[in-house]
Design a protein around this motif. Structure first.
Motif, PDB file in Angstrom:
ATOM      1  N   UNK A   1     -16.569   1.712  -2.641  1.00  0.00           N
ATOM      2  CA  UNK A   1     -16.785   3.008  -1.981  1.00  0.00           C
ATOM      3  C   UNK A   1     -15.931   3.127  -0.728  1.00  0.00           C
ATOM      4  N   UNK A   2     -15.675   1.998  -0.078  1.00  0.00           N
ATOM      5  CA  UNK A   2     -14.814   2.046   1.106  1.00  0.00           C
ATOM      6  C   UNK A   2     -13.348   2.213   0.723  1.00  0.00           C
ATOM      7  N   UNK A   3     -12.927   1.473  -0.315  1.00  0.00           N
ATOM      8  CA  UNK A   3     -11.516   1.504  -0.712  1.00  0.00           C
ATOM      9  C   UNK A   3     -11.179   2.747  -1.526  1.00  0.00           C
ATOM     10  N   UNK A   4     -12.198   3.390  -2.070  1.00  0.00           N
ATOM     11  CA  UNK A   4     -11.949   4.530  -2.954  1.00  0.00           C
ATOM     12  C   UNK A   4     -11.568   4.066  -4.356  1.00  0.00           C
TER      13      UNK A   4
ATOM     14  N   UNK B   1      -3.030   1.074   1.008  1.00  0.00           N
ATOM     15  CA  UNK B   1      -1.597   1.248   1.274  1.00  0.00           C
ATOM     16  C   UNK B   1      -0.718   0.944   0.069  1.00  0.00           C
ATOM     17  N   UNK B   2      -1.345   0.534  -1.020  1.00  0.00           N
ATOM     18  CA  UNK B   2      -0.568   0.049  -2.154  1.00  0.00           C
ATOM     19  C   UNK B   2       0.381   1.120  -2.686  1.00  0.00           C
ATOM     20  N   UNK B   3      -0.020   2.375  -2.612  1.00  0.00           N
ATOM     21  CA  UNK B   3       0.812   3.452  -3.143  1.00  0.00           C
ATOM     22  C   UNK B   3       1.659   4.113  -2.058  1.00  0.00           C
ATOM     23  N   UNK B   4       1.553   3.611  -0.844  1.00  0.00           N
ATOM     24  CA  UNK B   4       2.260   4.217   0.278  1.00  0.00           C
ATOM     25  C   UNK B   4       3.688   3.688   0.368  1.00  0.00           C
ATOM     26  N   UNK B   5       4.608   4.565   0.708  1.00  0.00           N
ATOM     27  CA  UNK B   5       5.969   4.112   0.955  1.00  0.00           C
ATOM     28  C   UNK B   5       5.946   3.081   2.090  1.00  0.00           C
TER      29      UNK B   5
ATOM     30  N   UNK C   1       0.273   9.393  12.233  1.00  0.00           N
ATOM     31  CA  UNK C   1       1.713   9.315  11.965  1.00  0.00           C
ATOM     32  C   UNK C   1       1.997   8.485  10.718  1.00  0.00           C
ATOM     33  N   UNK C   2       1.218   7.433  10.498  1.00  0.00           N
ATOM     34  CA  UNK C   2       1.430   6.572   9.326  1.00  0.00           C
ATOM     35  C   UNK C   2       0.873   7.194   8.057  1.00  0.00           C
ATOM     36  N   UNK C   3      -0.237   7.944   8.201  1.00  0.00           N
ATOM     37  CA  UNK C   3      -0.927   8.445   7.007  1.00  0.00           C
ATOM     38  C   UNK C   3      -0.558   9.878   6.651  1.00  0.00           C
ATOM     39  N   UNK C   4       0.298  10.479   7.450  1.00  0.00           N
ATOM     40  CA  UNK C   4       0.560  11.908   7.297  1.00  0.00           C
ATOM     41  C   UNK C   4       1.142  12.217   5.916  1.00  0.00           C
ATOM     42  N   UNK C   5       1.934  11.287   5.375  1.00  0.00           N
ATOM     43  CA  UNK C   5       2.569  11.537   4.077  1.00  0.00           C
ATOM     44  C   UNK C   5       1.779  10.923   2.929  1.00  0.00           C
ATOM     45  N   UNK C   6       0.636  10.309   3.245  1.00  0.00           N
ATOM     46  CA  UNK C   6      -0.159   9.629   2.230  1.00  0.00           C
ATOM     47  C   UNK C   6      -1.079  10.612   1.523  1.00  0.00           C
TER      48      UNK C   6
ATOM     49  N   UNK D   1      -6.474   7.550   2.044  1.00  0.00           N
ATOM     50  CA  UNK D   1      -6.780   7.394   3.461  1.00  0.00           C
ATOM     51  C   UNK D   1      -8.174   6.798   3.675  1.00  0.00           C
ATOM     52  N   UNK D   2      -8.377   6.188   4.844  1.00  0.00           N
ATOM     53  CA  UNK D   2      -9.705   5.674   5.187  1.00  0.00           C
ATOM     54  C   UNK D   2     -10.655   6.867   5.287  1.00  0.00           C
TER      55      UNK D   2
END
Lengths: 440, 440
Positions: free
Chosen positions: A33-36, A320-324, B318-323, B328-329
């Motif tokens: 639930x935290x990680x989605x 963050x796994x899918x984040x650039x 700034x880090x999550x803006x493109x996510x 996101x948390x």
């Protein structure tokens, strides 16, 4: 929208590996639930099965490199410890495009620069919250929570064994060797306690914290390391009389001449929170230019406390796994591999500035105090407090001195000269003193 | 690869607004290296210019809603405070697709559920680290750093004014009114101190922490709130004699019957770190099932400490803006709006369980102690310690009692019966006691 599970391979099923396995299993629903998305254990590599872990239905292997190359694994969790095999394992996993979570402070402190470079090139995460202060989220706090700040200094109790020994020496007036033997019998200290009591473990952790604080490369070889094995019950008592507690601290400061990086026994004022951190617990005080002093406290070791940090890293990886890669938090807080603030040199120990506690044994003869005071004065060192015990016929008299802040080089010279005096017996005991106040 | 700057609009240029403006400006280079991109102040809205801020070259306005609708703004920073205008401002910004950073605890505690729902629908971030405990990164620590844990309880000194007053009452043996007047003169307390000393501000913060800890919706209206205005110098001294310190704590626990959510004066053992948090400083102890007890300490208010948290949130934005929003948390730590653990009810105060300190004034007459002890015993309450002061001719005798843990309902009934005794004068003073140990 449901995201697909993150698949984890755990290498090592000892204390921390077992803890990680059990926390991931027990709290799986809340973690998802935290990680989605679910975080699932896909494979576990170990030499000896941990009786506290039920691995039924999970793929197991005795070869950790099988995990590093397994295409079904997204994240390798390195919990085997040590330097060489761990380094090879982590680099192999990175080469195979896997994210890495590790609790291995020695690995990061010594091989971190190489590992981060490889990971950066592959665009994978290497997370290591568990490498410093166990379950305390101090890396996240320093790297993200205090990201607005220019860090001025940090000081921490980052080795539980050392703090356990010092706590019991103080509470019970006992000798170092005596408490160490007890700690070994109780399992709080290793049979070979060198890593812990000589400050090597703390220096690993301090190296990592300093790089994150100031944006400099990891430089474990520049750390000054002094253990607690020469701290005596007498010093602990004298410190107490003067309003201080002796703690084994890792200290790093930003000064105009560069960065200090040092682990040594330290007198700190009793009223500081750090002075009230007892037993095996850890705590780190961090001073930022905007936030002022902050402190983080908790369990620095143990199965589940360390697992708490490992799993927190897995949560970050899952998000963050899918984040650039460019949008991720940089490994050592500041972006740009090789673009660290390398113009901040690590200072040699003789250039640092601190206050000192000195204990000398003098022959009870007129003029000895004057001769000691003259030596200090000639080195530009001023005395803050002086205690001379009453002399007993024919005995050596202990003299306790507290100095104001001075350069270590001057103090080394003063100690050399004092030890050469005819009426001073044996070596001078020197313990550094830090006020840890907001303005130092 | 260079990412384009994140453009910030600051609404409000008072204490926290001014601090945020100055930290963002002074540490701009380091902040850009941490974020991987510059964070620039695009616009500032204020009614009165803060003389400590140099806004030369920055677009200014006196209308905060201009910022909320300005297409050049990525993130609106809400630092105007209060409920209604702040709520409208934040909802307008969200409607215009902007991310929001706020330090407004009242806004989040009271209107947070509505705000997060709107933000979730628009896929924008609402960050509020500065709303709880100023510069201490406790929301990040609880939401991310302790994400592996099932949180058992948390307890915090989360109002600096209250802690300043209690610290000085204890250190100097002074009365509440006396220290409050001094705090007002020195600017540590407001002219109308109700929000701080009656615990409303602390209850706002506790409400937010509890939602993040347990994954429940914000329920400020369910919080029990009791201030420190009735704590006397006598109680502070008696607590000290018994080995305790009185602190104004926000406490939230998970029990089998539901969640406790309460702010009140509390006796805690002297050796706890929380007992050693002095003056205006804040600290929060958090117990997780894996990590055990942890603690976070620092400045809970002030221009730059609060700005430190606001800017940390901007770094996250700034880090999550493109996510993608799913990665996101989650705002309150657990994913799924409306899917919170709502089966965990907030418990009414009479169902909570705690230990108690009682102070009674008795007529010095044989049998009074026996009558009090009988009442407690009939309510199933057992006594841990009892102190009866020596009687002076014709005077009332104070009796101090410490009880073991019992249900509040039983204690309410016992106090009602004790107060009805003929030989008890005036109301019974009752202060709750928490051991804050690892097993409670």
């Amino acid at each position: 929208m449901t995201l697909k599970p993150v698949r984890v391979g755990i290498c090592g099923l000892g204390t921390v590996g077992g803890g990680t396995f059990n926390v991931l299993t027990r709290n799986a629903d809340d973690i998802a639930r935290r990680a989605g998305r679910p975080i699932v254990i896909e494979q576990v590599a170990f030499r000896t099965l941990n009786p506290e872990c039920d691995t039924t239905g999970i793929r197991t292997t005795s070869d950790v490199f099988e995990v590093a190359t397994n295409p079904e694994i997204d994240v390798l969790v390195e919990l085997i410890g040590g330097y060489d095999v761990a380094r090879e394992l982590v680099l192999t996993a990175i080469e195979h495009g896997k994210h890495v979570v590790t609790a291995n402070k020695a690995l990061i402190a010594v091989h971190g620069n190489e590992i981060f470079k490889a990971a950066h090139e592959k665009g994978v995460i290497v997370a290591f919250e568990a490498a410093v202060a166990g379950g305390i989220p101090v890396i996240k706090s320093l790297r993200e929570g205090l990201g607005a700040n220019r860090i001025e200094w940090l000081a921490g109790i980052i080795n539980g064994t050392g703090n356990y020994i010092l706590t019991h020496m103080r509470d019970e007036g006992r000798a170092f060797e005596d408490v160490l033997a007890e700690a070994q019998a109780l399992g709080f200290a290793e049979a070979d306690p060198t890593f812990d009591v000589e400050g090597i473990d703390a220096a690993h952790k301090l190296t990592i914290l300093a790089s994150i604080a100031y944006g400099v490369p990891l430089q474990f070889d520049k750390a000054y390391t002094e253990g607690i094995s020469r701290v005596t019950a007498e010093d602990v008592e004298q410190a107490d009389n003067l309003g201080y507690v002796i703690k084994h601290l890792g200290i790093s400061k930003r000064t105009e001449s560069g960065l200090e990086l040092r682990v040594h026994p330290t007198l700190i004022p009793k009223e500081r929170l750090l002075a009230n951190v007892h037993g095996v617990k850890n705590a780190i005080a961090i001073m930022g230019d905007a936030v002022g002093p902050t402190l983080y406290y908790g369990a620095g070791a143990g199965a589940e406390p360390t697992a708490s940090a490992v799993v927190a890293d897995l949560l970050d990886v899952a998000r963050d796994i899918a984040t650039d890669h460019h949008y991720r938090v940089p490994y050592l807080a500041f972006s740009g591999i090789g673009e660290q603030e390398s113009h901040l040199p690590m200072m040699p120990m003789e250039d640092i500035t601190t206050a000192y506690y000195l204990r000398l044994l003098a022959v009870d003869r007129p003029g000895v105090l004057a001769r000691v005071a003259t030596i200090l004065s000639e080195q530009g060192i001023s005395i803050e407090a002086l205690i001379q015990k009453e002399a007993t016929e024919g005995e050596l008299v202990p003299i306790i001195l507290m100095t104001h802040r001075t350069r270590e080089k001057q103090m080394n010279e003063a100690i050399r000269l004092i030890e050469s005096l005819a009426d001073i017996a044996g070596p001078v005991t020197r313990i550094r003193v830090e006020s840890l106040d907001e303005h130092e």
